[in-house]
Motif scaffolding. Structure first.
Motif, PDB file in Angstrom:
ATOM      1  N   GLU A 192       0.835  -1.206   0.000  1.00  0.00           N
ATOM      2  CA  GLU A 192       0.000   0.000   0.000  1.00  0.00           C
ATOM      3  C   GLU A 192       0.865   1.249   0.000  1.00  0.00           C
ATOM      4  N   LEU A 193       1.928   1.187   0.772  1.00  0.00           N
ATOM      5  CA  LEU A 193       2.856   2.313   0.798  1.00  0.00           C
ATOM      6  C   LEU A 193       3.349   2.603  -0.615  1.00  0.00           C
ATOM      7  N   TYR A 194       3.580   1.550  -1.356  1.00  0.00           N
ATOM      8  CA  TYR A 194       4.039   1.709  -2.732  1.00  0.00           C
ATOM      9  C   TYR A 194       2.902   2.099  -3.677  1.00  0.00           C
ATOM     10  N   GLY A 195       1.719   2.274  -3.128  1.00  0.00           N
ATOM     11  CA  GLY A 195       0.632   2.772  -3.955  1.00  0.00           C
ATOM     12  C   GLY A 195      -0.264   1.703  -4.544  1.00  0.00           C
TER      13      GLY A 195
END
Ligand SMILES: Cc1ncc(COP(=O)(O)O)c(C=O)c1O
Ligand SMILES: Cc1ncc(COP(=O)(O)O)c(C=O)c1O
Lengths: 259, 419, 419, 259
Positions: free
Chosen positions: C176-179
């Motif tokens: 999620e951090l990576y989108g």
């Protein structure tokens, strides 16, 4: 050993190796006077007298302890008695005093010290904590008597050059940031740095010198003299004048044996 | 292909000497002092630190040779670390200057901490110690220590703040994997710990307590204690960051106009900035800190204890007080109450500017960095990135070259995003 | 300083062309085939894969130009990865030959998976797709996909096997951090998922189900599907590993006598070994697999489905059966039932030897590697290391040069040590 | 365009571009015969007849479907009827048969095909699945009639060189691993490879050719001919002889327009 010389001449002046440090009025005015009487002018070049201070930040634990006791005995008018004894032996006396006093009293304090018989003053915390004042105060002091720069391995090159150019006096180089504590250091490295930075100047080394062997080594590296402080406290505490005399003798021997 | 990765991972770039800023500071560095007339804490250092570290701490050579073996280990752990141009971030920010990143997260333990752990462990071994001891909070320092000790072939014992020990089982895992022995602190292994636990059996621990235990344990067992940050010798070891960057910038033909790093104790910042400051005299320099630990903006420049337990000496620094209890921010490495004396001096003189950033800014910065550069930076490093972003937004037309040190990756700290 | 790090992270080392082994195989590669006369799964690939990937999959050029942009991103994500000599491991094993490591864990996502994720995402974007979809089990492939998509500026959707989704919250976090958008599979977002959940509401999911959902989702939403391993185009992209190694060995003046890698679907192994095999014709080659998934020793060489759901084509490979249910081993990436056709062919011909290693061997190998080299390798890569250790023990006096591909780091998989 | 020639001479021989593929007995013996009667010898060079197979692994879905239906009608003795029609037009017929039959019947199977009127045989799975047999079986077949090597982009260089050297016949080069499925490929790249590997050989391309435009393009790249299979199935299914004839005409036009 490359060269080792306890008494050597630079130009016309005959130089002696030893500088002694005492805290004023420690352990008592009388005992200190008896020690000053015992100072041997054949080996002692200068004597430093520390003005007692409630928080001598940059002194090590041994000297720090002398200050708190000395504060109880300390009277400004004793100072002239000490310098008097030394003067009679032809030994210049230098005061060691923290900046706070100059802060309070300005250059009048220098005049006071001069009048008390001192040839100059060492201010151990000036460059560390009040370096922005140094440009102003050093010339003021130099008008009155000698300002003795106090550098140590932590002093930046730029500061060493700037400050030493403000005075023609000898220079006190602390081998350690604080006296009386055995921090290992590479004597040769530490010495070479200051000698390279200030060629031709009289530089005396101090802080953390423990044995007569070390004294010989330091001199052999090119220092002009060696200051001894914490090492003397034991003699003072024990009122061991005899021990003190023997110590001075042993320094002479170190020099003699090496010459 | 354009020059996007400005680094060559060429071992020739690994410096052969560390750089110590002290001889080049504008003023004299106030030395560490003792506050207690009876028990000299400086004398204590003498007993628990390798002699070579003490020498490096107190005698200020501008350059110190890095032992051959340490140079080799530096190569093995991933040095030189990359210096690259952050095209993706530039584009996302619509910035027309350059953003360059020096990335310490590329070392095998994921942060700059290994740069000083290695020489400290090797000196300890060389001086005959069979092991090293230290404390750890968030875990980065403990991890670096265990690796360094294993590579040196000696043991390591880590006192880990109990609350972190319980919250971060993976940190314990990795340190054990690396061969370390991990003890939650307060522990029954030291007098100090036993006394505390007798009074407060469920004590969650603090970094100060862990330091005290580690020091006591080192003394009792004739082991060496490892310094994680703040001390000048540590900053000297970390100078590999800046020295490498200098060569990498040269290869690239770039000159930084702005340099940014984050400050916990100051070791990554000092190691990064000092060697470069010597060459690039006109750069603007920003020290990024957490709003929750505003040492430079709300702290005082004075002598204060290094550690909460007052076991180690006092040093002159910006400090929020050695008993400052920071908020529980995710960037554990920035919770320290003070900062290295050399950095403090330069913040005090105005040469280094400081920048406090908030947790929200940092999380946004970490996300943007991850999505545009593919790197999950450490929360600590997220502060430096956030400061850089803020700078870019305020100076959009400057076209300056901004060099940011990203001190670590955040792969073991991702729980911070679970909110 | 000795040549310990045999790599120069010089972008000049990044290859400009991928290498495809197919034209150099001793025999013709059996093509993917359809089993179902009605629904051509090859036709399906046509709908869900970027045209360029399909081209690469089915037309066998020996060399394919790597797009400039992909070359640049390769630099940004940490290529070239280091190739270094494992002095520490050699010493610990008392081995007098050389052990060389090619370390794919040095990429920003921590494994080789990014090498193929990047071109797949960029081709998808170039062909007008707004996003990519894929499945993930352990999480490495999903992570690589989310990064690649973000760098390409398109969306990513990952169907993550529900049991992993629940067990590995950090994996979800990083993706999620990576989108990326992460969905536990089976999900309500596909017809396939909805039907399953209607029958078994608490279904824990399987990789096969996740593939089916991802493919369905790609078809329904006109997105591109990303191939994680097994396919020839993926092995071609992974050839950067071997091509870089070739140049690095040349710089070093070394020639491998033995090459070792681990095999899940075979992408890191093929990418590593094939370009080198072309040059070093006499090397011994070992494919390391898990004892629990003994595809080469207990599997059959035949046409079998790529995926459990039988959505994708059949290929000729060593397989334990597409419905093989492996033990729940920690090395999630090695649980695949088959292996890439090219590798299978060479195992079948005897050119590549296989080696099954046990969980205990792997854990010991990972520990030793961590303590002697400072690197926490991925559990998958631990197999390659274990095989190397076994080889060294059996050939102590050979003084051979052993080159091992360590496909990833294990920082996000450390829970395996908690037993 | 570099060169495009549908009828060109190499040495003495006049070459035509088209090769047609039919599965034997699909959709019925009669319909297939009517199509073979309609083959235009002005543009068709060879005809391939696929021997029905229960699992024609390397055929695409369209051709695969013809096999399962053809199997029901298939009688070996029909083959000679087909080759007879073609022979009367002067068009050589080639059998396309999976290896299994050779495996069962050995080279006797080749003799059977030869006796049925074929000039040679193509075995699509030989190199893929039975390449260890190829050294033995190819010379055996070549003793009887032509062995037509079937290569595709997945065939390794070494194998192409070795196998093509065992025969002097033309070569069938599949543009795709499987026929009847649109896998994108770079025609120029794929063609250049085989032409570079086997200079001077007659190479006919097949698999996945969909339009007359593609035929022109392939020929312009230097191929000797083009094989068409799946494209014909629709005509067969619809019994659309007229469409089939028009298709042949259109190929002629492509060639004419480019000459
Ligand atoms: C990744 C990272 N960056 C920065 C810091 C802050 O420490 P220092 O200021 O000494 O670099 C830490 C400390 O744990 C850290 O782990
Ligand atoms: C680190 C690592 N190594 C190896 C593998 C196995 O895959 P492959 O055989 O395709 O390289 C995986 C798959 O997830 C992986 O994550």
């Amino acid at each position: 050993m490359a060269f080792l010389t306890c008494q050597f001449s630079r130009g016309e002046i005959l130089l002696k190796p030893l500088i002694l440090y005492f805290t004023a009025d420690y352990p008592s005015t009388e005992i200190l006077k008896s020690f000053l009487e015992a100072v041997d002018p054949d080996v002692v070049k200068y004597v430093e007298i520390g003005i007692p201070e409630s928080n001598p930040l940059y002194d090590g634990p041994t000297i720090k302890a002398t200050h708190s006791l000395a504060l109880k005995n300390y009277k400004p008018n004793h100072l002239a008695e000490y310098t008097g004894i030394l003067g009679r032996k032809g030994i210049p006396a230098f005061a060691l005093s923290y900046y706070e006093k100059f802060n309070k009293l300005g250059s009048g304090y220098a005049t006071f010290l001069k009048d008390a018989g001192f040839s100059g003053v060492i201010i151990p915390d000036l460059l560390t904590d009040y370096s922005e004042e140094s440009d102003r105060i050093i010339p003021e002091i130099e008008e009155i008597f000698s300002f003795i720069p106090f550098f140590n391995p932590a002093t930046p090159d730029g500061l060493i050059n700037a400050v030493s150019s403000l005075t023609g006096s000898w220079i006190y180089y602390g081998l350690q940031p604080s006296t009386g504590i055995d921090i290992p250091f590479d004597l040769e490295e530490v010495s070479r740095r200051i000698l390279d930075l200030l060629p031709g100047r009289e530089i005396n080394f101090g802080f953390g010198i423990r044995t007569t062997g070390q004294i010989g080594e330091i001199l052999s590296l090119g220092s002009s003299g060696v200051a001894i402080g914490s090492l003397l406290v034991q003699y003072l505490n024990d009122k061991d004048l005899e021990g003190f005399r023997k110590f001075q003798e042993s320094v002479k021997e170190v020099c003699a044996s090496a010459e | 292909m354009g020059k996007i990765m400005l680094s060559t991972q060429d071992t020739a770039i690994i410096p052969r000497e560390w750089y110590n800023v002290v001889p080049d500071l504008p003023k004299q560095l106030p030395p560490p002092v003792d506050r207690d007339e009876k028990n000299s804490s400086i004398q204590l250092l003498n007993q628990i630190l390798p002699k070579t570290i003490l020498k490096q701490e107190f005698t200020f050579q501008r350059y110190t040779k890095i032992p051959e073996e340490v140079q080799e280990i530096y190569a093995q752990i991933g040095r030189p670390t990359p210096l690259f141009r952050a095209h993706g971030l530039e584009k996302a920010l619509d910035y027309h200057g350059k953003i360059l990143i020096k990335y310490e997260g590329a070392t095998i333990t994921g942060s700059h901490k290994i740069n000083t752990a290695i020489p400290q462990a090797f000196y300890a071994r060389d001086e005959g110690s069979t092991g090293v001891v230290t404390e750890t909070g968030a875990g980065q320092w403990g991890t670096a220590t265990t690796v360094a000790a294993s590579l040196a072939g000696i043991t390591s014992k880590i006192f880990m703040v109990k609350v972190s020990f319980n919250q971060k089982p993976l940190r314990k895992e990795i340190m054990e994997l690396y061969g370390g022995e991990i003890v939650p602190s307060p522990s029954m292994e030291t007098e100090f710990g036993r006394q505390l636990l007798a009074k407060v059996p469920e004590h969650p621990g603090t970094l100060g307590i862990a330091i005290s235990e580690a020091v006591e344990y080192a003394l009792e067992h004739d082991l060496k204690y490892m310094l994680g940050s703040v001390f000048n010798s540590v900053l000297t070891h970390q100078s590999v960051i800046g020295l490498e960057s200098e060569k990498q910038l040269e290869i690239l033909g770039e000159e930084p106009d702005v340099m940014i790093g984050c400050v916990g104790g100051g070791s990554n910042f000092g190691g990064f900035v000092f060697p470069l400051m010597k060459k690039f005299k006109e750069t603007k320099i920003f020290a990024s800190t957490a709003s929750e630990v505003p040492k430079f903006t709300k702290g005082e420049y004075k002598y204060d204890y290094v550690d909460t337990a007052k076991t180690l000496p006092s040093i002159k620094m910006y400090t929020l007080g050695s008993d400052f209890v920071p908020e529980k921010i995710y960037a554990g490495g920035l919770r320290y109450h003070g900062a290295a004396p050399s950095i403090s001096m330069l913040v005090n003189s105005g040469r280094i500017k400081s920048s406090d950033v908030t947790e929200d800014q940092v999380i946004d910065a970490l996300k943007l960095f991850a999505r545009t550069q593919g790197i999950v930076a450490a929360p600590e490093s997220g502060h430096a990135i956030a400061t850089a972003i803020e700078y870019v937004k305020a100076n959009r037309d400057s076209k300056e070259t901004i060099l940011v040190n990203v001190s670590g990756h955040g792969l073991l700290d991702m729980s911070i995003f679970q909110r």
